[in-house]
Design an enzyme around this catalytic site. Structure first.
Site, short mmCIF file in Angstrom:
data_model
loop_
_atom_site.label_atom_id
_atom_site.label_comp_id
_atom_site.label_asym_id
_atom_site.label_seq_id
_atom_site.Cartn_x
_atom_site.Cartn_y
_atom_site.Cartn_z
N HIS A 99 47.15 38.47 57.43
CA HIS A 99 46.62 38.50 56.06
C HIS A 99 45.09 38.51 56.03
O HIS A 99 44.49 39.42 55.44
CB HIS A 99 47.18 37.34 55.24
CG HIS A 99 46.51 37.16 53.91
ND1 HIS A 99 46.54 38.13 52.93
CD2 HIS A 99 45.76 36.14 53.41
CE1 HIS A 99 45.86 37.71 51.87
NE2 HIS A 99 45.37 36.51 52.15
N HIS A 123 38.72 33.08 54.95
CA HIS A 123 38.83 32.62 53.57
C HIS A 123 39.94 31.61 53.33
O HIS A 123 39.92 30.88 52.34
CB HIS A 123 38.98 33.82 52.61
CG HIS A 123 40.35 34.41 52.58
ND1 HIS A 123 40.77 35.39 53.46
CD2 HIS A 123 41.42 34.19 51.76
CE1 HIS A 123 42.01 35.73 53.18
NE2 HIS A 123 42.43 35.02 52.16
N GLU A 176 41.48 25.94 53.10
CA GLU A 176 42.61 25.61 52.23
C GLU A 176 43.87 25.28 53.03
O GLU A 176 44.63 24.39 52.66
CB GLU A 176 42.88 26.80 51.30
CG GLU A 176 43.95 26.55 50.26
CD GLU A 176 44.12 27.75 49.35
OE1 GLU A 176 45.22 27.91 48.79
OE2 GLU A 176 43.17 28.54 49.21
N ASP A 177 44.10 25.99 54.16
CA ASP A 177 45.39 25.92 54.84
C ASP A 177 45.35 25.29 56.22
O ASP A 177 46.41 25.16 56.86
CB ASP A 177 46.00 27.32 54.97
CG ASP A 177 46.32 27.93 53.60
OD1 ASP A 177 46.52 27.16 52.65
OD2 ASP A 177 46.34 29.18 53.50
N ASP A 186 41.61 39.77 48.70
CA ASP A 186 42.70 38.81 48.96
C ASP A 186 43.89 39.10 48.05
O ASP A 186 45.04 39.20 48.49
CB ASP A 186 42.17 37.39 48.74
CG ASP A 186 43.25 36.33 48.85
OD1 ASP A 186 44.07 36.42 49.77
OD2 ASP A 186 43.26 35.42 48.00
N ASP A 230 46.49 64.89 29.88
CA ASP A 230 45.47 64.85 30.93
C ASP A 230 45.97 64.13 32.18
O ASP A 230 45.22 63.42 32.84
CB ASP A 230 44.19 64.19 30.41
CG ASP A 230 44.44 62.77 29.88
OD1 ASP A 230 45.62 62.40 29.74
OD2 ASP A 230 43.46 62.06 29.62
#
Length: 753
Positions: A65, A89, A93-94, A157, A277
């Protein structure tokens, strides 16, 4: 034939992480002038080790990921700090890694970016899902204001999460898709990153409206086969025309993406066959003068539809998008759209604000916030940051953000007397226009001229209107009626802010009155509730520093008094539950239920039957004042017998689970031939006028009703609120009375108190 935008890089699922890393490095080397990728490699190894034992819902290693997020960022040609932050990123958090550890190894910039993307997962008090979503958005917008790259990483993300959403449960798929459509895709649009926006839109629609998505997809495929040769012929004709006019250019055919077609079908109430269109021609040229030269050549050689011409070069969209749009008819009667723009405009249309960060090596000490022209185009972000400070209520904040970013909202363009363009939501009024200039202009507005003609403040602004706002220093400020007339969240928020600051003392007094009155309507002693230990829960819930701030916010309507009082009641009940044992009352209740005794209680002949209880006094609750015809329920109180409530009473609906054991079946059983009278209260809200009180009183007199109390008050905005207490025989009589009262002139609302 190509789609509206080229798709971003999509690695195959379950690709080996090391293979993905090689793809990432190759993508960076295609655009970045530096060949030093050592820090990126270190970030990759750090993330790989940190996520070593983690798997995604698909079963693949979690490191895939962040690698895919970094590849998307590289495809947008962002700087190395952004790509490193993309790889890292999720580690704060994890995993066990901290922001401080990241700062030591990769620098403060990367640490701030990672922290900005990190969601709030450890909250200090209980919050529902709506509160958590609002808090995460607040945090993200604040981080965006400090460094716009935060949202670029967050969009990458979200894009990869949406690409792999098939591995989530159906309810989670819809939740994520809805948030994507309401928040993230519009954010990508505001930032001008159409390459991300179009894919987020389509992916969200696939899960929210799968039937519509697949129907449009199939029809496009069918049409592509039948019209491909027609479009190729048009491309050849236009390219030949550009060559003959000596205009260096590239001409391509393109196809609208699925959500864009769906949006037009919904907003314009059209079928797929009425969208003309779907396929179009794009002309890319070297410079600005070539855009208009190409336009002139096309209009000479094809028949233009003048009402379909749009000049987004002279009047760019708020996200910096520039292009000429025109619809033409060829000699064979084929209708087709042409977009004309420079190569640079095309790049901005694809990359938007991301172009500001393309492979730039930031100078030491340079602030990474957006400045100059980019900052001017991001006024909407400043508005959202203002809402953060001014909207403590999560529902109100989320509603404001969704309204501001609503993908189905059309825009209108109007001019100031000096020729400046203002972009407003369709349906906007001079009130919205005034506040789009400055809050001081809106607050002092006394009138407006549109195209040199005086107009009322509820006039709906049209495209091309020239609007002049008339102001006066003697203005008494905005009216609360403006809140109904304003279309934009920006205007409504600034009007509310004026009432908060200008009338703070009055709002504090009014807030006290509203809280006390609501507590009384609930049968609660406000003195018992208004204690520091219960106030503290409210302060924490709304992130306020002192009780006066809560009172002022309640006073101006920012928070409903019921929200505050109900929370304090709940806290008080929790405290009392710990002090008083329920064993005796509940044991008696259970024993009586076993014996199936039914006691008919004749309190003033009111004919209430309560099942399972005897020898207890019965009272009607003052909070909901039940009358025959209402569904009722009994509540065994501590030391005061049984109180009878309506089943829709707010006190009953908000009972904690621990208290529900005290509820007991009750029903009306009126003796035949007897007509009892009961006390009831109606709250009537109306526009104040001469004779209003007489008209209201006449309705009660004509129906022979005995009025016991009549309390009325009028706001500064001339809205009258009347609480009428009277005797009545049944709920059916009350409903008939309400219908009659609604026939009086100026009635806004009628409800039982």
């Amino acid at each position: 034939m190509e789609k509206d935008q080229r798709e971003l890089e999509k690695p195959a699922e379950f690709t080996d992480p090391d293979v993905l890393y090689e793809e990432l490095i190759a993508a960076i080397e295609r655009y970045h002038p530096s060949d030093d990728t050592s820090l990126i490699h270190r970030a990759y190894m750090t993330a790989k080790n940190a996520h070593m034992d983690q798997k995604r819902k698909s079963g693949e290693p979690y490191i895939i990921h962040p690698l895919c997020v970094a590849i998307i960022l590289a495809d947008l040609e962002l700087d190395k700090e952004s790509i490193i932050a993309g790889l890292l990123h999720d580690v704060v958090e994890d995993t066990i890694l901290t922001k401080e550890q990241i700062a030591r190894v990769f620098g403060d910039d990367v640490a701030l970016l990672v922290d900005g993307v990190t969601k709030l997962t450890n909250l200090t008090w209980t919050k529902d899902r709506l509160d958590i979503q609002a808090e995460n958005l607040r945090r993200m917008f604040l981080a965006m204001s400090q460094d716009i790259r935060v949202i670029l990483i967050k969009l990458a993300d979200r894009l990869h999460n949406m690409r792999t959403l098939q591995h989530m449960k159906p309810e989670k798929q819809r939740e994520k898709a809805q948030e994507t459509l309401e928040i993230y895709a519009p954010l990508a649009d505001r930032l001008g990153i159409s390459r991300v926006k179009v894919e987020l839109d389509d992916l969200a629609l696939r899960y929210l409206e799968p039937k519509a998505y697949h129907e449009i997809e199939e029809k496009i495929e069918e049409m592509s086969q039948s019209k491909e040769r027609v479009i190729e012929s048009l491309v050849e004709k236009v390219q030949h025309l550009m060559n003959s006019e000596h205009i260096p250019s590239s001409v391509i055919g393109r196809r609208k993406h699925i959500f864009s077609i769906y949006k037009k079908m919904v907003s314009q109430n059209k079928s797929f066959d009425e969208i003309y269109d779907i396929f179009a021609v794009r002309v890319l040229v070297q410079d600005l003068k070539d855009c208009y030269a190409a336009l002139g050549a096309l209009h000479v050689n094809f028949t233009p539809l003048s009402e379909r011409f749009k000049d987004y070069i002279a009047r760019p969209k708020p996200n910096r998008y520039q292009s000429l749009h025109t619809t033409l008819i060829d000699r064979g009667g084929t209708l087709f759209e042409v977009q004309i723009r420079t190569y640079e405009m095309d790049k901005v249309a694809e990359y938007g604000i991301a172009a500001h960060w393309k492979y730039k090596e930031k100078a030491k000490g340079e602030n990474p916030t957006v400045t100059g022209g980019e900052a001017e185009k991001m006024r909407w972000l400043r508005q959202i940051l203002e809402w953060q400070r001014e909207m403590p209520d999560s529902k109100e904040f989320l509603s404001g953000v969704r309204n501001e970013l609503n993908p189905f909202t059309d825009m209108v363009y109007a001019f100031t007397p000096n020729g400046d363009v203002k972009t407003l939501p369709a349906g906007s009024t001079p009130i919205d226009f005034a506040y789009s200039i400055h809050s001081a202009v809106g607050n002092c507005m006394v009138g407006a001229r549109v195209n040199a003609r005086m107009v009322p403040l509820n006039y709906v602004i049209q495209n091309g209107d020239r609007v002049e706002i008339l102001t006066s220093q003697n203005s008494r400020g905005p009216s609360r009626d403006w809140l109904k007339q304003a279309k934009s969240s920006q205007a409504r928020n600034k009007i509310n802010q004026w009432f908060k600051t200008e009338l703070k003392e009055e709002n504090i007094v009014r807030g006290k009155e509203l809280l006390a009155a609501y507590a009384k309507s609930r049968g609660q002693d406000w003195g018992e509730l208004n204690r520091p230990e219960y106030q503290e829960k409210v302060l924490r819930r709304y992130s306020m520093h002192d009780w006066d701030a809560v009172l002022a916010t309640v006073g101006h309507g920012g928070i409903k008094e019921g929200q505050v009082v109900n929370r304090m009641i709940e806290e008080r009940k929790r405290a009392l539950a710990k002090q008083i044992s329920d064993e005796t009352v509940l044991a008696n209740l259970e024993e009586n239920n076993k014996e199936s005794q039914i006691a008919t209680l004749r309190r003033s002949g009111n004919g209430i039957v309560v099942k399972g209880i005897h020898d207890l006094a019965v009272h009607f609750s003052r909070c909901c004042a039940p009358v025959p015809g209402d569904e009722i329920v009994g509540f065994v109180t501590r030391g005061r017998g049984i109180t009878i409530h309506r089943t829709d009473c707010i006190n009953i609906l908000s009972l904690p689970e621990i208290e529900r054991a005290r509820l007991i079946t009750a029903e009306w059983q009126l003796p035949e031939g007897e007509e009892n009278r009961y006390i009831a209260t109606l709250r009537v809200v109306a526009h104040n006028r001469t004779g209003l009180l007489v008209d209201i009183s006449r309705v009660f007199t004509e129906r022979g009703l005995d009025v016991k109390a009549f309390n009325t008050r009028t706001s500064k905005q001339d809205i009258a609120t009347m609480d009428v207490t009277f005797e009545i025989g049944s709920a059916e009589e009350i409903r008939a009375l309400q219908d009659k009262l609604r026939q009086c002139e100026g009635i806004i609302d009628i409800e039982r108190s």
